[in-house]
Write a protein that holds these residues in place. Sequence first.
Motif, PDB file in Angstrom:
ATOM      1  N   LEU A 292       0.997  -0.868   0.150  1.00  0.00           N
ATOM      2  CA  LEU A 292      -0.457   0.071  -0.035  1.00  0.00           C
ATOM      3  C   LEU A 292       0.739   0.946   0.059  1.00  0.00           C
ATOM      4  O   LEU A 292       0.312   2.529  -0.480  1.00  0.00           O
ATOM      5  CB  LEU A 292      -1.199   0.138   1.377  1.00  0.00           C
ATOM      6  CG  LEU A 292      -1.812  -1.821   1.304  1.00  0.00           C
ATOM      7  CD1 LEU A 292      -2.406  -1.348   2.385  1.00  0.00           C
ATOM      8  CD2 LEU A 292      -2.654  -0.814   0.672  1.00  0.00           C
ATOM      9  N   TRP A 293       1.920   1.413   0.652  1.00  0.00           N
ATOM     10  CA  TRP A 293       2.615   2.008   0.987  1.00  0.00           C
ATOM     11  C   TRP A 293       3.849   1.474  -0.441  1.00  0.00           C
ATOM     12  O   TRP A 293       4.325   3.543  -0.839  1.00  0.00           O
ATOM     13  CB  TRP A 293       3.645   2.537   1.955  1.00  0.00           C
ATOM     14  CG  TRP A 293       2.571   2.739   3.213  1.00  0.00           C
ATOM     15  CD1 TRP A 293       2.809   3.665   4.411  1.00  0.00           C
ATOM     16  CD2 TRP A 293       1.866   1.886   4.227  1.00  0.00           C
ATOM     17  NE1 TRP A 293       2.275   3.922   4.468  1.00  0.00           N
ATOM     18  CE2 TRP A 293       1.921   2.631   5.097  1.00  0.00           C
ATOM     19  CE3 TRP A 293       1.654   0.715   4.088  1.00  0.00           C
ATOM     20  CZ2 TRP A 293       0.518   2.703   6.050  1.00  0.00           C
ATOM     21  CZ3 TRP A 293       0.447   0.655   5.148  1.00  0.00           C
ATOM     22  CH2 TRP A 293       0.292   1.203   5.956  1.00  0.00           C
ATOM     23  N   LEU A 294       4.599   0.351  -0.986  1.00  0.00           N
ATOM     24  CA  LEU A 294       5.695   1.234  -2.208  1.00  0.00           C
ATOM     25  C   LEU A 294       4.256   1.853  -2.904  1.00  0.00           C
ATOM     26  O   LEU A 294       5.457   2.373  -3.953  1.00  0.00           O
ATOM     27  CB  LEU A 294       5.258  -0.973  -2.212  1.00  0.00           C
ATOM     28  CG  LEU A 294       6.897  -1.139  -1.398  1.00  0.00           C
ATOM     29  CD1 LEU A 294       6.410  -2.937  -1.769  1.00  0.00           C
ATOM     30  CD2 LEU A 294       7.535  -0.840  -1.526  1.00  0.00           C
ATOM     31  N   THR A 295       3.824   0.516  -3.598  1.00  0.00           N
ATOM     32  CA  THR A 295       2.566   1.251  -5.149  1.00  0.00           C
ATOM     33  C   THR A 295       2.573   3.736  -5.043  1.00  0.00           C
ATOM     34  O   THR A 295       2.488   4.003  -5.559  1.00  0.00           O
ATOM     35  CB  THR A 295       1.683   0.979  -5.154  1.00  0.00           C
ATOM     36  OG1 THR A 295       0.857   1.015  -4.434  1.00  0.00           O
ATOM     37  CG2 THR A 295       1.716  -0.459  -5.574  1.00  0.00           C
ATOM     38  N   LYS A 296       2.413   3.706  -3.540  1.00  0.00           N
ATOM     39  CA  LYS A 296       2.173   5.441  -3.306  1.00  0.00           C
ATOM     40  C   LYS A 296       3.578   6.350  -3.449  1.00  0.00           C
ATOM     41  O   LYS A 296       3.195   6.904  -4.056  1.00  0.00           O
ATOM     42  CB  LYS A 296       1.428   5.521  -1.832  1.00  0.00           C
ATOM     43  CG  LYS A 296       0.693   6.878  -1.966  1.00  0.00           C
ATOM     44  CD  LYS A 296      -0.178   6.825  -0.647  1.00  0.00           C
ATOM     45  CE  LYS A 296      -1.242   6.496  -1.080  1.00  0.00           C
ATOM     46  NZ  LYS A 296      -1.914   6.311  -1.687  1.00  0.00           N
TER      47      LYS A 296
END
Length: 322
Positions: A292-296
Motif C-alpha cells: 500500500l505504501w510501495l505503490t504510493k
Amino acid sequence: MRFLLDTEQRAFAASLDALLTAADTPAVIRDWARGDHASGRALWSRVADAGVFALAVPEAYEGLGPHPVELAAAFVELGRHAVPGPLVETVVAAVLLEGADPGTAKRLLPALASGETTATVAPEGAYALDGDAAALRISWEPGRIRLSPGHGPVHPSLDPARRLTPLLPGGDLLTLPAPPADEALTWARLATAAQALGVGLALLDRTVGYVKQRTQFGVPVGSFQAVKHRLADARIALEFARPLVFGAALTMEPSDAAAAKAAACEAAYATARTALHLHGAIGYTAEYGLSLWLTKARALRTAWGAPDECRALVVSAGDRRR
C-alpha cells in the motif's frame, strides 16, 4: 539554523497521527481501491474535522488559513498512513477557487474547508485523480477553470487506490481575474512532497521492524552491515528532505516547493526500493500491507511534476538569481 515545529504544530501532527492510527487505514485503502468509498468518506470527514483542509482556505471563506507549515505537517501524517483520496487536489481546488469571483468562492470554499465536499483537479484533457469520488471536478486551463459536469470511465493506475478518470467536457466556465496558477502548483508540490515524506518514513519504520524479526544464520538480518547501510542511506535521504519540505512551506517560493518535491519523492522512492529488497518475496504480494505504501511512493514521484521537471525549475531559478 535550528528548524523545528513549535509545540502546537507538533501536538497537531501527533493528534492527527493518533486519529489515523485508530482508523485502520489499510482497510480503508483497500475499500477505496475497489471503488467502495463509504469508509474513505467517513475518514475524510474526521480528517476535515481536525482542520486539515481548512488550512488552505482563508478565514473569509470559513477556513483557518492559509497555513502552509501546518498543512505540510498534516500531509506528512496523511502520507505516513497512506490515506487515500484526492487530498492534494482538494487543496489545489481551494487555492484556485480563491482566484474566482467572490460569489463563486463563497459558494464553494466553505464546503471544501469543512470536508463536506471533496474536489479533484486536472489540466484540460488530462486524467483526474478519483473523479468518481469527488463531488467537485475542476478542469484547469491557463487563465480559467471549468467545473466539469461528470467523469468518464475509471482507469487503473500503478497505485490501485489512485483511481484515474477523464473529466467530461462542458460545465460552468469560471474566468479568473488573477489566475493563481503558480500559487496552486506550489501548494500542490508542497503537499505532495510532505505526503511523500510521510510515505517514506512509514516504509522505513516498517522495514526496520521487519529486519529485526527476520533471521538468517540464526541472527536478525538487521544486524548485517549491508542491511544497516541500506537503511542508513534511506534515513539520511528522508532527513535531508524534511527541512526542504518545511523550508518550502515557510517561503512558498515555486523553486523551493519544486526542490522539496524532488528531494522528498526521490527519497521516498529510494526507501521503497530498499524496503522491497529487504522484505524479499513477501514485499511483492498485494496482500501484505507494505504494498500500500510501495505503490504510493512510486505514484507520488511523478504527480504534479516529475523529478526532472522540478529540478529544471530549481536550476532556472538559481540562474535568475545570479
